[in-house]
Design an enzyme around this catalytic site. Sequence first.
Site, PDB file in Angstrom:
ATOM      1  N   ASP A  29      28.446  -6.698  41.523  1.00 51.95           N
ATOM      2  CA  ASP A  29      28.122  -5.460  40.813  1.00 51.95           C
ATOM      3  C   ASP A  29      27.127  -4.625  41.612  1.00 51.95           C
ATOM      4  O   ASP A  29      26.275  -5.173  42.313  1.00 51.95           O
ATOM      5  CB  ASP A  29      27.526  -5.832  39.444  1.00 51.95           C
ATOM      6  N   GLY A  30      27.246  -3.309  41.464  1.00 52.84           N
ATOM      7  CA  GLY A  30      26.241  -2.404  42.045  1.00 52.84           C
ATOM      8  C   GLY A  30      26.710  -1.620  43.258  1.00 52.84           C
ATOM      9  O   GLY A  30      25.901  -0.946  43.893  1.00 52.84           O
ATOM     10  N   ASN A  31      27.998  -1.660  43.553  1.00 55.74           N
ATOM     11  CA  ASN A  31      28.496  -0.901  44.713  1.00 55.74           C
ATOM     12  C   ASN A  31      28.270   0.594  44.536  1.00 55.74           C
ATOM     13  O   ASN A  31      27.838   1.288  45.466  1.00 55.74           O
ATOM     14  CB  ASN A  31      30.007  -1.134  44.897  1.00 55.74           C
ATOM     15  N   GLY A  32      28.592   1.077  43.329  1.00 58.38           N
ATOM     16  CA  GLY A  32      28.469   2.514  43.063  1.00 58.38           C
ATOM     17  C   GLY A  32      27.024   2.961  43.170  1.00 58.38           C
ATOM     18  O   GLY A  32      26.702   3.958  43.835  1.00 58.38           O
ATOM     19  N   HIS A  46      32.021   0.455  47.773  1.00 59.08           N
ATOM     20  CA  HIS A  46      33.080  -0.569  47.726  1.00 59.08           C
ATOM     21  C   HIS A  46      33.424  -1.036  49.147  1.00 59.08           C
ATOM     22  O   HIS A  46      33.632  -2.219  49.397  1.00 59.08           O
ATOM     23  CB  HIS A  46      34.333  -0.012  47.044  1.00 59.08           C
ATOM     24  N   SER A  74      38.593  -5.953  37.272  1.00 57.31           N
ATOM     25  CA  SER A  74      38.806  -6.523  35.936  1.00 57.31           C
ATOM     26  C   SER A  74      39.892  -5.759  35.197  1.00 57.31           C
ATOM     27  O   SER A  74      40.251  -4.627  35.573  1.00 57.31           O
ATOM     28  CB  SER A  74      37.505  -6.456  35.131  1.00 57.31           C
ATOM     29  N   THR A  75      40.384  -6.359  34.120  1.00 58.61           N
ATOM     30  CA  THR A  75      41.404  -5.674  33.306  1.00 58.61           C
ATOM     31  C   THR A  75      40.827  -4.383  32.712  1.00 58.61           C
ATOM     32  O   THR A  75      41.570  -3.477  32.360  1.00 58.61           O
ATOM     33  CB  THR A  75      41.898  -6.597  32.166  1.00 58.61           C
ATOM     34  N   ASN A  77      38.717  -2.416  34.440  1.00 58.49           N
ATOM     35  CA  ASN A  77      38.445  -1.437  35.504  1.00 58.49           C
ATOM     36  C   ASN A  77      39.512  -0.343  35.618  1.00 58.49           C
ATOM     37  O   ASN A  77      39.283   0.675  36.273  1.00 58.49           O
ATOM     38  CB  ASN A  77      38.289  -2.142  36.866  1.00 58.49           C
ATOM     39  N   SER A 205      30.814 -10.361  31.395  1.00 54.95           N
ATOM     40  CA  SER A 205      31.843  -9.333  31.576  1.00 54.95           C
ATOM     41  C   SER A 205      33.274  -9.882  31.677  1.00 54.95           C
ATOM     42  O   SER A 205      34.017  -9.504  32.584  1.00 54.95           O
ATOM     43  CB  SER A 205      31.524  -8.466  32.798  1.00 54.95           C
TER      44      SER A 205
HETATM   45  C1  FPP Z   1      31.455  -3.307  41.035  1.00 55.13           C
HETATM   46  O1  FPP Z   1      30.540  -2.314  41.437  1.00 55.13           O
HETATM   47  C2  FPP Z   1      32.466  -3.508  42.088  1.00 55.13           C
HETATM   48  C3  FPP Z   1      33.822  -3.399  41.913  1.00 55.13           C
HETATM   49  C4  FPP Z   1      34.459  -3.047  40.640  1.00 55.13           C
HETATM   50  C5  FPP Z   1      34.754  -3.601  43.048  1.00 55.13           C
HETATM   51  C6  FPP Z   1      34.431  -4.775  43.898  1.00 55.13           C
HETATM   52  C7  FPP Z   1      35.399  -4.873  45.001  1.00 55.13           C
HETATM   53  C8  FPP Z   1      35.080  -5.136  46.284  1.00 55.13           C
HETATM   54  C9  FPP Z   1      33.710  -5.381  46.770  1.00 55.13           C
HETATM   55  C10 FPP Z   1      36.166  -5.230  47.288  1.00 55.13           C
HETATM   56  C11 FPP Z   1      36.685  -6.653  47.434  1.00 55.13           C
HETATM   57  C12 FPP Z   1      37.843  -6.681  48.344  1.00 55.13           C
HETATM   58  C13 FPP Z   1      38.744  -7.686  48.456  1.00 55.13           C
HETATM   59  C14 FPP Z   1      39.891  -7.574  49.356  1.00 55.13           C
HETATM   60  C15 FPP Z   1      38.637  -8.912  47.675  1.00 55.13           C
HETATM   61  P1  FPP Z   1      30.429  -1.015  40.557  1.00 55.13           P
HETATM   62  O2  FPP Z   1      31.382   0.014  41.086  1.00 55.13           O
HETATM   63  O3  FPP Z   1      30.643  -1.342  39.120  1.00 55.13           O
HETATM   64  O4  FPP Z   1      28.971  -0.560  40.810  1.00 55.13           O
HETATM   65  P2  FPP Z   1      28.031   0.225  39.793  1.00 55.13           P
HETATM   66  O5  FPP Z   1      27.790  -0.704  38.628  1.00 55.13           O
HETATM   67  O6  FPP Z   1      26.821   0.481  40.590  1.00 55.13           O
HETATM   68  O7  FPP Z   1      28.757   1.473  39.393  1.00 55.13           O
END
Ligand code: FPP
Length: 253
Positions: A29-32, A46, A74-75, A77, A205
């Site tokens: 979690d936390g990419n965004g 991501h 996830s389902t 997402n 989650s």
């Molecule tokens: C959650 O962060 C992250 C995801 C929903 C996507 C995760 C996917 C990857 C890291 C790619 C993996 C790749 C392979 C091929 C397995 P968020 O977007 O919810 O972050 P936020 O809570 O800060 O918005």
Amino acid sequence: MTLNPTVLDVLPADLDVQRLPKHVAVIMDGNGRWAQRQGLPRFMGHRRGVDTLKQLLRCCKDWGIEALTAYAFSTENWGRPMAEVEFLMTLFERVLRRELQEMVDEGVQIHFVGDLQALPNSLQEEINRAMVATQHNTKIKFVVATNYGGRREILQACRAIAHKVQQGELAPEAIDEGVFEHHLYTAGISHPDLLIRTSGEMRVSNFLLWQVAYAEIYVTDILWPDFNRAAFHLALHDYQKRHRRFGKVEPEG
Ligand code: FPP
């Protein structure tokens, strides 16, 4: 020729090899937020998250952990903006194509768990190709939960079992935990011992609801793209301080 292991390859001296988790699961979690903090568009988070996952897989393999499961999609997402969903689907496909040979060479056995039939056909083809190409590998199991939901997994197992009962193939009294597990997406894969969630959220989650029944949970404020070897080391250190009793009491003495 084998190269000498670098310092990073070997298990840190303060970790006990006998008490490592066999299976680690991660909620990435936390990419965004990571991207937003750098003034970048969310998709860059991501992209960076893929690098983090790759490093973690390598680290698990180097340190002798038998399985790593990652929650990729996830389902729920599907409810994200269409452009982000499409970006993620394309990213999974591109990463799989790009990394497959290395996973074959490094002995990674890849599994995908989830409702895979709802994924784009081209992604399903890459997934099948990757699972077939790595099925005999034995160094580490890498499980990617994609279009995965714990509730959906449990429901589909119930439906499959009910169908067998209806057909007379299974007696209701024969349904035990072993039979049930055999109908989960994760049949044949051990339960996670350690569940790590990044970015500070204290939630499961809908991830591996059945399988994490006795997992140790570790939550860190670090955002997924920053979850490096040092952060994983800390998580393992914390795990090794826990007393896993599985509902029993410790013998006195
Ligand atoms: C959650 O962060 C992250 C995801 C929903 C996507 C995760 C996917 C990857 C890291 C790619 C993996 C790749 C392979 C091929 C397995 P968020 O977007 O919810 O972050 P936020 O809570 O800060 O918005």
